[in-house]
Motif scaffolding. Structure first.
Motif, PDB file in Angstrom:
ATOM      1  N   UNK A  36       1.048  -1.371   0.103  1.00  0.00           N
ATOM      2  CA  UNK A  36      -0.246   0.082  -0.028  1.00  0.00           C
ATOM      3  C   UNK A  36       0.568   1.287  -0.451  1.00  0.00           C
ATOM      4  N   UNK A  37       1.762   0.691   0.682  1.00  0.00           N
ATOM      5  CA  UNK A  37       2.705   2.230   0.245  1.00  0.00           C
ATOM      6  C   UNK A  37       2.640   3.190   1.469  1.00  0.00           C
ATOM      7  N   UNK A  38       2.293   3.398   1.946  1.00  0.00           N
ATOM      8  CA  UNK A  38       2.035   4.207   3.311  1.00  0.00           C
ATOM      9  C   UNK A  38       0.477   3.626   4.893  1.00  0.00           C
ATOM     10  N   UNK A  39       0.266   3.718   5.506  1.00  0.00           N
ATOM     11  CA  UNK A  39      -0.356   3.004   6.833  1.00  0.00           C
ATOM     12  C   UNK A  39      -1.675   4.163   6.392  1.00  0.00           C
ATOM     13  N   UNK A  40      -1.903   5.463   6.257  1.00  0.00           N
ATOM     14  CA  UNK A  40      -2.870   5.819   5.381  1.00  0.00           C
ATOM     15  C   UNK A  40      -3.517   5.118   3.875  1.00  0.00           C
ATOM     16  N   UNK A  41      -2.794   4.666   3.216  1.00  0.00           N
ATOM     17  CA  UNK A  41      -3.437   4.256   1.952  1.00  0.00           C
ATOM     18  C   UNK A  41      -3.755   2.787   2.499  1.00  0.00           C
ATOM     19  N   UNK A  42      -3.532   1.869   3.322  1.00  0.00           N
ATOM     20  CA  UNK A  42      -3.548   0.812   4.338  1.00  0.00           C
ATOM     21  C   UNK A  42      -5.166   1.101   4.903  1.00  0.00           C
ATOM     22  N   UNK A  43      -5.636   1.402   5.793  1.00  0.00           N
ATOM     23  CA  UNK A  43      -6.717   2.427   6.194  1.00  0.00           C
ATOM     24  C   UNK A  43      -7.692   2.326   5.008  1.00  0.00           C
ATOM     25  N   UNK A  44      -6.878   3.304   4.192  1.00  0.00           N
ATOM     26  CA  UNK A  44      -8.467   3.603   2.999  1.00  0.00           C
ATOM     27  C   UNK A  44      -8.982   2.697   2.076  1.00  0.00           C
ATOM     28  N   UNK A  45      -8.410   1.582   2.205  1.00  0.00           N
ATOM     29  CA  UNK A  45      -7.913   0.820   0.801  1.00  0.00           C
ATOM     30  C   UNK A  45      -8.020  -0.811   1.131  1.00  0.00           C
ATOM     31  N   UNK A  46      -7.861  -0.983   2.270  1.00  0.00           N
ATOM     32  CA  UNK A  46      -7.927  -2.111   2.754  1.00  0.00           C
ATOM     33  C   UNK A  46      -8.955  -2.002   4.368  1.00  0.00           C
ATOM     34  N   UNK A  47      -9.389  -0.784   4.482  1.00  0.00           N
ATOM     35  CA  UNK A  47     -10.135  -1.483   6.118  1.00  0.00           C
ATOM     36  C   UNK A  47     -11.409  -0.393   5.289  1.00  0.00           C
ATOM     37  N   UNK A  48     -10.951   0.465   4.386  1.00  0.00           N
ATOM     38  CA  UNK A  48     -12.385   1.573   4.149  1.00  0.00           C
ATOM     39  C   UNK A  48     -12.618   2.804   4.775  1.00  0.00           C
ATOM     40  N   UNK A  49     -11.657   3.866   5.744  1.00  0.00           N
ATOM     41  CA  UNK A  49     -11.578   4.463   6.446  1.00  0.00           C
ATOM     42  C   UNK A  49     -10.791   5.765   5.729  1.00  0.00           C
ATOM     43  N   UNK A  50     -11.934   5.767   5.608  1.00  0.00           N
ATOM     44  CA  UNK A  50     -11.805   7.812   4.779  1.00  0.00           C
ATOM     45  C   UNK A  50     -10.854   8.538   5.956  1.00  0.00           C
ATOM     46  N   UNK A  51     -10.965   9.889   5.879  1.00  0.00           N
ATOM     47  CA  UNK A  51     -10.506  11.001   7.094  1.00  0.00           C
ATOM     48  C   UNK A  51     -11.752  11.262   7.375  1.00  0.00           C
ATOM     49  N   UNK A  52     -12.955  11.512   7.298  1.00  0.00           N
ATOM     50  CA  UNK A  52     -14.661  11.204   8.156  1.00  0.00           C
ATOM     51  C   UNK A  52     -14.276  10.288   9.202  1.00  0.00           C
ATOM     52  N   UNK A  53     -14.015   8.863   8.842  1.00  0.00           N
ATOM     53  CA  UNK A  53     -14.471   8.267   9.373  1.00  0.00           C
ATOM     54  C   UNK A  53     -13.024   8.007  10.717  1.00  0.00           C
ATOM     55  N   UNK A  54     -12.073   7.852  10.688  1.00  0.00           N
ATOM     56  CA  UNK A  54     -11.300   8.018  11.308  1.00  0.00           C
ATOM     57  C   UNK A  54     -11.367   9.559  12.628  1.00  0.00           C
ATOM     58  N   UNK A  55     -11.663  10.553  11.607  1.00  0.00           N
ATOM     59  CA  UNK A  55     -12.274  11.596  13.288  1.00  0.00           C
ATOM     60  C   UNK A  55     -13.278  10.817  13.674  1.00  0.00           C
ATOM     61  N   UNK A  56     -13.963  10.362  13.797  1.00  0.00           N
ATOM     62  CA  UNK A  56     -15.420   9.990  13.874  1.00  0.00           C
ATOM     63  C   UNK A  56     -14.522   9.244  15.322  1.00  0.00           C
ATOM     64  N   UNK A  57     -14.068   8.398  14.348  1.00  0.00           N
ATOM     65  CA  UNK A  57     -12.719   7.185  15.432  1.00  0.00           C
ATOM     66  C   UNK A  57     -12.154   7.469  17.051  1.00  0.00           C
ATOM     67  N   UNK A  58     -11.520   9.156  16.195  1.00  0.00           N
ATOM     68  CA  UNK A  58     -10.879   8.872  17.441  1.00  0.00           C
ATOM     69  C   UNK A  58     -11.616  10.358  18.335  1.00  0.00           C
ATOM     70  N   UNK A  59     -13.336  10.886  17.682  1.00  0.00           N
ATOM     71  CA  UNK A  59     -13.321  12.011  19.451  1.00  0.00           C
ATOM     72  C   UNK A  59     -14.023  10.550  19.752  1.00  0.00           C
ATOM     73  N   UNK A  60     -14.265   8.952  19.524  1.00  0.00           N
ATOM     74  CA  UNK A  60     -14.685   8.096  20.717  1.00  0.00           C
ATOM     75  C   UNK A  60     -13.507   8.095  21.341  1.00  0.00           C
ATOM     76  N   UNK A  61     -12.626   7.804  20.673  1.00  0.00           N
ATOM     77  CA  UNK A  61     -11.307   7.119  21.882  1.00  0.00           C
ATOM     78  C   UNK A  61     -10.136   7.907  22.190  1.00  0.00           C
ATOM     79  N   UNK A  62      -9.981   8.947  21.800  1.00  0.00           N
ATOM     80  CA  UNK A  62      -9.391  10.033  21.921  1.00  0.00           C
ATOM     81  C   UNK A  62      -9.187  11.128  23.099  1.00  0.00           C
ATOM     82  N   UNK A  63      -8.158  11.389  24.086  1.00  0.00           N
ATOM     83  CA  UNK A  63      -8.768  12.644  24.915  1.00  0.00           C
ATOM     84  C   UNK A  63      -7.417  13.420  24.452  1.00  0.00           C
ATOM     85  N   UNK A  64      -7.968  14.882  24.988  1.00  0.00           N
ATOM     86  CA  UNK A  64      -6.878  15.417  25.357  1.00  0.00           C
ATOM     87  C   UNK A  64      -6.984  16.679  24.503  1.00  0.00           C
TER      88      UNK A  64
END
Length: 363
Positions: free
Chosen positions: A335-363
């Protein structure tokens, strides 16, 4: 290697490891992707001043709490609504005499900035040895992965009624089962009432072992091949995509697991933590921790085998840095980069990653 051959090799390796695990079950890395976290909070305010913090439950019932918080003069440690310790910007304290609890939580309250809500990572159950919190880690940009939201584990078929009651109190709501059909049949999950069971079969087959390694080197190569399949194999991509789709939708009370909680589960956690911005060395430490949590069970399994056979099978029971590194190598190669793996293999685009981080990150 043809894909069908690769999935068979992966199935053999992980099924062999699972088979050995069941014997004594309790009743060159990809270069960091400069753009991998372009969707992260680059301008983090570092509202949480802690650069390191951890709670460790000791065998005598006490708790060791360590932290580093540069620039902070005083940190108050609270548990059960009262102050149990006080320290400076960097300290190790031991807390004793707390009443028994399903899980003992501590609040680390600094004299400036936001605090942390932490517990020992291991959730002690009678029927598992590797059930732990996926959170409690600091990201590269100063956020922290919340604890008490997402969990990872080994097999759940030996959970006791007391374990199930404990998991219900902890709020386990959905179980992503990464195992094969044969594993699920031979050891069906026991789940707390109301929890949803989701099949996310990484290997997509029976996992029946038709061949076993004949040398430690062959066993190591089987595990490396299995790790690579978990990155680029078709059934693996489908399975992990379903897990991450569920986490994006609602991560609270989620649990993912396989048989030993180390390989398929290990890659799930490595992927999750990397997507959240946790540095590679921390991701590796979390992965390798299975060796500590599984030490007694693995030793018992190997002790029951003839020495020559134990030497061959030990690589199947271990987690090793070269295994996880081979997964990240596969990401870089395919995939070249982990970002590409996230999107191409896992279907995670920037919007979905933002939702994931909103739930799991603090600070």
């Amino acid at each position: 290697m043809p894909n069908k051959t690769r999935v068979n090799a992966a199935a053999y390796a992980l099924a062999a490891a699972a088979l050995l695990t069941g014997v004594c079950a309790p009743a060159a890395a990809a270069a960091p992707d400069a753009g991998a976290h372009h969707h992260a909070h680059h301008h983090a305010s570092h509202r949480i001043p802690f650069t390191a913090a951890q709670v460790t439950a000791e065998d005598d019932g006490s708790y060791r709490i360590t932290w580093d918080a540069p620039g902070v003069r005083r940190v108050v440690v609270r548990a059960d609504g009262r102050t149990v310790a006080v320290g400076g910007s960097s300290a190790t304290v031991n807390v004793r005499g707390l009443p028994a609890a399903d899980r003992q939580w501590f609040d680390l309250v600094p004299d400036r900035g936001e605090g942390l809500h932490l517990a020992d990572r291991l959730v002690k159950l009678q029927g598992t040895v590797n059930f732990r919190d996926a959170g409690g880690y600091r990201t590269e940009d100063g956020h922290w992965v919340r604890m008490g939201v997402v969990y990872r584990s080994d097999a759940l078929n030996n959970l006791t009624d007391a374990d199930l009651a404990k998991l219900q109190r902890l709020g386990i709501a959905v179980d992503y089962d990464l195992r094969t059909a044969s594993e699920r049949t031979s050891g069906p999950d026991r789940l707390p009432a109301g929890a949803r069971h989701v099949v996310a079969d990484v290997l997509g087959g029976s996992g029946a072992v038709s061949t076993m390694p004949t040398s430690p080197q062959a066993a190591e190569q089987m595990m490396v091949g299995a790790e690579k399949y978990m990155v680029s194999g078709d059934t693996a991509k489908t399975a992990y995509s379903s897990v991450f789709a569920g986490l994006v939708e609602d991560a609270d009370g989620s649990l993912y697991h396989c048989t030993a909680g180390k390989d398929r589960t290990g890659w799930a956690s490595a992927t999750l933590l990397t997507a959240l911005g946790v540095p590679r060395e921390t991701v590796m430490a979390d992965y390798l921790a299975s060796n500590d949590y599984r030490a007694a069970a693995n030793a018992a399994t190997l002790a029951a085998l003839p020495p020559a056979q134990a030497a061959i099978y030990k690589p199947l029971l271990d987690v090793r840095a070269e295994y996880l590194d081979s997964g990240f190598d596969e990401v870089a190669q395919k995939y070249g980069t982990f970002t590409a793996y996230e999107k191409q293999a896992l279907g995670l685009d920037s919007r979905e990653l933002h939702r994931l981080k909103a739930q799991l990150l603090e600070g």
